[in-house]
Design a protein around this motif. Structure first.
Motif, short mmCIF file in Angstrom:
data_model
loop_
_atom_site.label_atom_id
_atom_site.label_comp_id
_atom_site.label_asym_id
_atom_site.label_seq_id
_atom_site.Cartn_x
_atom_site.Cartn_y
_atom_site.Cartn_z
N GLU A 5 0.83 -1.20 0.00
CA GLU A 5 0.00 0.00 0.00
C GLU A 5 0.87 1.26 0.00
O GLU A 5 0.64 2.19 -0.78
N ALA A 6 1.90 1.26 0.84
CA ALA A 6 2.81 2.41 0.91
C ALA A 6 3.57 2.58 -0.40
O ALA A 6 3.70 3.69 -0.93
N ASP A 7 4.06 1.46 -0.95
CA ASP A 7 4.81 1.51 -2.20
C ASP A 7 3.94 2.03 -3.35
O ASP A 7 4.43 2.77 -4.21
N GLN A 8 2.69 1.67 -3.35
CA GLN A 8 1.79 2.07 -4.44
C GLN A 8 1.18 3.45 -4.22
O GLN A 8 0.47 3.97 -5.08
N GLY A 9 1.41 4.03 -3.03
CA GLY A 9 0.91 5.36 -2.75
C GLY A 9 -0.60 5.42 -2.53
O GLY A 9 -1.23 6.44 -2.77
N THR A 10 -1.17 4.34 -2.03
CA THR A 10 -2.62 4.32 -1.83
C THR A 10 -3.03 4.51 -0.38
O THR A 10 -4.22 4.47 -0.06
N GLU A 11 -2.06 4.72 0.51
CA GLU A 11 -2.40 4.94 1.92
C GLU A 11 -3.36 6.12 2.06
O GLU A 11 -3.15 7.17 1.47
N GLY A 12 -4.43 5.92 2.82
CA GLY A 12 -5.39 6.99 3.06
C GLY A 12 -6.30 7.29 1.87
O GLY A 12 -7.04 8.27 1.90
N SER A 13 -6.27 6.46 0.84
CA SER A 13 -7.13 6.69 -0.32
C SER A 13 -8.37 5.80 -0.25
O SER A 13 -8.58 5.09 0.73
N ILE A 14 -9.15 5.81 -1.31
CA ILE A 14 -10.33 4.95 -1.36
C ILE A 14 -9.98 3.52 -1.73
O ILE A 14 -10.84 2.65 -1.71
N VAL A 15 -8.72 3.26 -2.04
CA VAL A 15 -8.26 1.92 -2.42
C VAL A 15 -7.93 1.14 -1.15
O VAL A 15 -7.22 1.62 -0.28
N THR A 16 -8.44 -0.07 -1.05
CA THR A 16 -8.15 -0.94 0.07
C THR A 16 -7.41 -2.16 -0.44
O THR A 16 -7.90 -2.86 -1.33
N MET A 17 -6.22 -2.39 0.08
CA MET A 17 -5.43 -3.57 -0.28
C MET A 17 -5.80 -4.68 0.70
O MET A 17 -5.83 -4.47 1.91
N MET A 18 -6.06 -5.86 0.16
CA MET A 18 -6.45 -6.97 1.02
C MET A 18 -5.69 -8.23 0.61
O MET A 18 -5.50 -8.47 -0.58
N GLY A 19 -5.29 -9.00 1.58
CA GLY A 19 -4.63 -10.27 1.33
C GLY A 19 -5.60 -11.43 1.52
O GLY A 19 -6.68 -11.27 2.08
N ASP A 20 -5.20 -12.59 1.05
CA ASP A 20 -6.00 -13.80 1.20
C ASP A 20 -5.05 -14.97 1.45
O ASP A 20 -4.93 -15.87 0.63
N PRO A 21 -4.35 -14.95 2.59
CA PRO A 21 -3.31 -15.95 2.81
C PRO A 21 -3.79 -17.40 2.80
O PRO A 21 -3.04 -18.28 2.42
N SER A 22 -5.02 -17.65 3.18
CA SER A 22 -5.52 -19.04 3.20
C SER A 22 -6.18 -19.43 1.88
O SER A 22 -6.45 -20.61 1.66
N GLY A 23 -6.45 -18.45 1.01
CA GLY A 23 -7.11 -18.74 -0.26
C GLY A 23 -8.62 -18.91 -0.14
O GLY A 23 -9.29 -19.22 -1.12
N GLU A 24 -9.17 -18.68 1.03
CA GLU A 24 -10.60 -18.89 1.26
C GLU A 24 -11.45 -17.96 0.37
O GLU A 24 -12.42 -18.39 -0.26
N PHE A 25 -11.07 -16.69 0.31
CA PHE A 25 -11.80 -15.71 -0.51
C PHE A 25 -11.68 -16.07 -1.99
O PHE A 25 -12.65 -16.06 -2.73
N THR A 26 -10.46 -16.42 -2.41
CA THR A 26 -10.18 -16.79 -3.80
C THR A 26 -11.07 -17.95 -4.23
O THR A 26 -11.69 -17.93 -5.29
N LYS A 27 -11.15 -18.96 -3.39
CA LYS A 27 -11.97 -20.14 -3.71
C LYS A 27 -13.45 -19.79 -3.71
O LYS A 27 -14.20 -20.28 -4.57
N ALA A 28 -13.88 -18.96 -2.79
CA ALA A 28 -15.30 -18.58 -2.73
C ALA A 28 -15.72 -17.83 -3.99
O ALA A 28 -16.86 -17.94 -4.44
N LEU A 29 -14.78 -17.07 -4.57
CA LEU A 29 -15.07 -16.33 -5.80
C LEU A 29 -14.84 -17.17 -7.05
O LEU A 29 -15.08 -16.72 -8.16
#
Length: 95
Positions: A5-29
């Protein structure tokens, strides 16, 4: 994700960075990359390249960058880059 987020300059913006370390969200989609090529080199459980426009917890639009020759969407990610997302978000506002 905070470092990205810091590297991409999106801190404090409307962009939300999210991880999926277990893959649960990925599989649900149903966005797990299951093509033979990546799996044959040990890439298992990776998420396809996608972007989503979400407003008030409602998914307004989804774009997946993949093709038969590019299952990861790495060669032609344009559908998931900022200009395409802005266009998707604007189209949903106008609808």
């Amino acid at each position: 994700m905070k470092a990205w987020e810091a590297d991409q300059g999106t801190e404090g913006s409307i962009v939300t960075m999210m991880g999926d370390p277990s893959g649960e969200f990925t599989k649900a989609l149903d966005l797990e990359m299951t093509a033979d090529g990546p799996r044959s080199v040990g890439i298992i459980g990776r998420c396809k390249r996608f972007a989503m426009v979400v407003d008030d917890n409602i998914v307004k639009a989804v774009a997946v960058a993949e093709s038969e020759l590019d299952p990861a969407g790495d060669d032609f990610p344009e559908k998931t880059l900022a200009p395409a997302l802005i266009e998707m978000a604007n189209a949903k506002v106008e609808s």
